[in-house]
Write an enzyme that holds these catalytic residues in place. Sequence first.
Site, PDB file in Angstrom:
ATOM      1  N   GLY A 160       0.739  -1.329   0.132  1.00 25.65           N
ATOM      2  CA  GLY A 160      -0.048   0.153  -0.080  1.00 25.65           C
ATOM      3  C   GLY A 160       0.762   1.372   0.144  1.00 25.65           C
TER       4      GLY A 160
ATOM      5  CG  HIS B 177      10.429  -0.530   0.893  1.00 25.70           C
ATOM      6  ND1 HIS B 177       8.897  -0.454   1.187  1.00 25.70           N
ATOM      7  CD2 HIS B 177      10.232  -0.599  -0.623  1.00 25.70           C
ATOM      8  CE1 HIS B 177       8.439  -0.249   0.207  1.00 25.70           C
ATOM      9  NE2 HIS B 177       8.908  -0.170  -1.094  1.00 25.70           N
TER      10      HIS B 177
ATOM     11  NE  ARG C   6      -2.347  -5.559  -0.301  1.00 23.89           N
ATOM     12  CZ  ARG C   6      -2.323  -5.496  -1.726  1.00 23.89           C
ATOM     13  NH1 ARG C   6      -1.133  -5.134  -2.291  1.00 23.89           N
ATOM     14  NH2 ARG C   6      -3.511  -5.725  -2.594  1.00 23.89           N
TER      15      ARG C   6
ATOM     16  CB  SER D 232       1.075  -7.200  -4.749  1.00 26.24           C
ATOM     17  OG  SER D 232       1.478  -5.859  -5.377  1.00 26.24           O
TER      18      SER D 232
ATOM     19  CE  LYS E 208      -7.811  -7.869 -11.198  1.00 24.79           C
ATOM     20  NZ  LYS E 208      -8.479  -9.372 -10.949  1.00 24.79           N
ATOM     21  N   GLY E 209      -5.324  -3.219  -6.555  1.00 26.21           N
ATOM     22  CA  GLY E 209      -5.572  -2.949  -5.044  1.00 26.21           C
ATOM     23  C   GLY E 209      -6.560  -3.310  -4.314  1.00 26.21           C
TER      24      GLY E 209
END
Length: 327
Positions: free
Chosen positions: A76, A140, A162, A170, A294-295
């Site tokens: 995200g 990160h 997430r 992903s 798409k998320g």
Amino acid sequence: MDPKELPPNVRDDKISEETKKLISSLPSHTDSQGQKLCKYQGCWYYYNTLQGVLNFQSGFQPQDTDIILASYPKSGTTWLKALTVALLGRSKNHSSSNDHPLLYDNPHGIVPFLEIDVYHESSSPNLDNFSATPRLFSTHMPLHAMQETLKQSPCKIVYVCRNLKDTLFSTWLFACAIFKIEPTRSILDSMFKSLCNGTIFYGPFWDHLLSYWRGSFKDPKHVLFMRYEEMKAEPHEQIKRHADFLGCPFTKQEEESGVVDKILDLCSLRNLSSLEVNKTGKVNNVDHKNFFRKGEVGDSKNYLTTEMENKIDMIIQEKLQSSGLNF
């Protein structure tokens, strides 16, 4: 593939002799794309990324008003960057105008990564482009990799996490897009194996997650822990929580005039992916369009086997037990 076409964190062309010596003493691993990683301070990095981490640790001088947006890869990050830019830009009347920075640059171009962009080549980069207050960076890195550098600093850190299954899925598609290869089942299986044994890029995932989870309890004024799934399920509540933490809460007048909805619409996947700037161009040799798919929450169930899902559930339950954090 020409090494110069790879993202800078994957290439190994900016590594000092001192870092090469350090790498030779560290545990190493080769990922599914044949790229080498090493384990430093409990986290797995590509060699160039490690150089950026070391440069950051030795050279970054935090300002009290700095904001650092943190995440595990593909959790995200792009959305968090866009929302933060929009929240902070309200004072500049950008939210409803045609000169909003998000209309002319990708979120990753506006908010660079400390270890991948800013400190990629030097421990003393030119920071003239960060003259505005607050300075906005991203990373990160796990929290423990930054703690010594940020010691005594009141700067704020916003972390988004997430569900690991969606993160894996992903990451698989994103990595294949970067390396311009077909997203095959064998590559997904290899990534799954690395994820489960903790040797994946920026892994182990659970250590990354827990560093920020515990940090948010230890220092809640300076570390905010957000969950992608909650941001999707209750966007109004979560964006207001985000704004409160950053010290720029929505006024009653803003809420009544629909500013929250305007920001959510501006930063929606539907809108951002439709902008011309995100259909073309690159950042760090990665096409802007690759940052938008798409998320969706739970899309991984259409690709992961039942055995994969069960193993991930078992690992997460084991690693997070007694932490108070559940998925």
